[in-house]
Design an enzyme around this catalytic site. Structure first.
Site, short mmCIF file in Angstrom:
data_model
loop_
_atom_site.label_atom_id
_atom_site.label_comp_id
_atom_site.label_asym_id
_atom_site.label_seq_id
_atom_site.Cartn_x
_atom_site.Cartn_y
_atom_site.Cartn_z
N PRO A 270 0.85 -1.19 0.00
CA PRO A 270 0.00 0.00 0.00
C PRO A 270 0.89 1.24 0.00
CG PRO A 270 0.00 -1.04 2.17
CD PRO A 270 0.75 -1.95 1.24
N HIS A 271 0.43 2.28 -0.70
CA HIS A 271 1.28 3.47 -0.79
C HIS A 271 0.44 4.71 -1.06
CE1 HIS A 271 0.98 1.64 -4.80
NE2 HIS A 271 0.98 2.88 -5.27
N ALA A 272 1.03 5.86 -0.74
CA ALA A 272 0.37 7.14 -0.99
C ALA A 272 1.41 8.24 -0.90
CB ALA A 272 -0.72 7.40 0.05
#
Length: 141
Positions: free
Chosen positions: A52-54
């Site tokens: 997961p990334h942002a």
């Protein structure tokens, strides 16, 4: 060890809370950004791995948090396999190229079955960190 979660959202929530604690910022803001990205498509990349990334406003460089789950969870991964290795990547809002390069390096690391297996067998957080660091050195050479 001892990372338990009931599902995908719970895993992401716990990692976002850890990130918020380390970065001294709002966990809900990080969680919302990560879930917004997740809505575009699952970050479960296969082989029991999710990344997961942002991008987060206020960061000075990419930062990562890793969890090895005690029990795999359903994550809507591309191979439909449950996930037990989760690497949360947060990057500065403006650092698009750097964010993508870092994401690619993490992806390359986890693509190798031998690396995934060693992480699953390694007990110490320091030893897991050493596996990441050694791979980073080898891949950079």
């Amino acid at each position: 060890a001892g990372f338990r979660a009931s599902g995908k959202k719970a895993v992401i929530q716990r990692l976002c809370e850890a990130a918020a604690h380390d970065l001294d910022c709002d966990a809900a803001e990080i969680f919302d950004a990560v879930m917004e990205r997740e809505r575009l498509g699952s970050t479960g990349v296969g082989g029991g791995v999710a990344i997961p990334h942002a991008r987060i406003d206020g960061l000075d460089r990419p930062r990562g948090w890793f969890a090895r789950l005690d029990s795999p969870v359903d994550y809507d991964a591309i191979d439909d396999a449950p996930v037990d290795l989760v690497f949360l990547l947060l990057a500065p809002e403006a650092a698009n190229a750097e964010h993508l390069k870092t994401l690619a390096r993490i992806s390359r690391f986890f693509r190798r079955e031998d690396r995934r297996q060693r992480i699953r067998e390694t007990e110490s957080p320091a030893a897991i960190h050493a596996l990441f660091a050694a791979a980073e050195k080898r891949d950079a050479a």
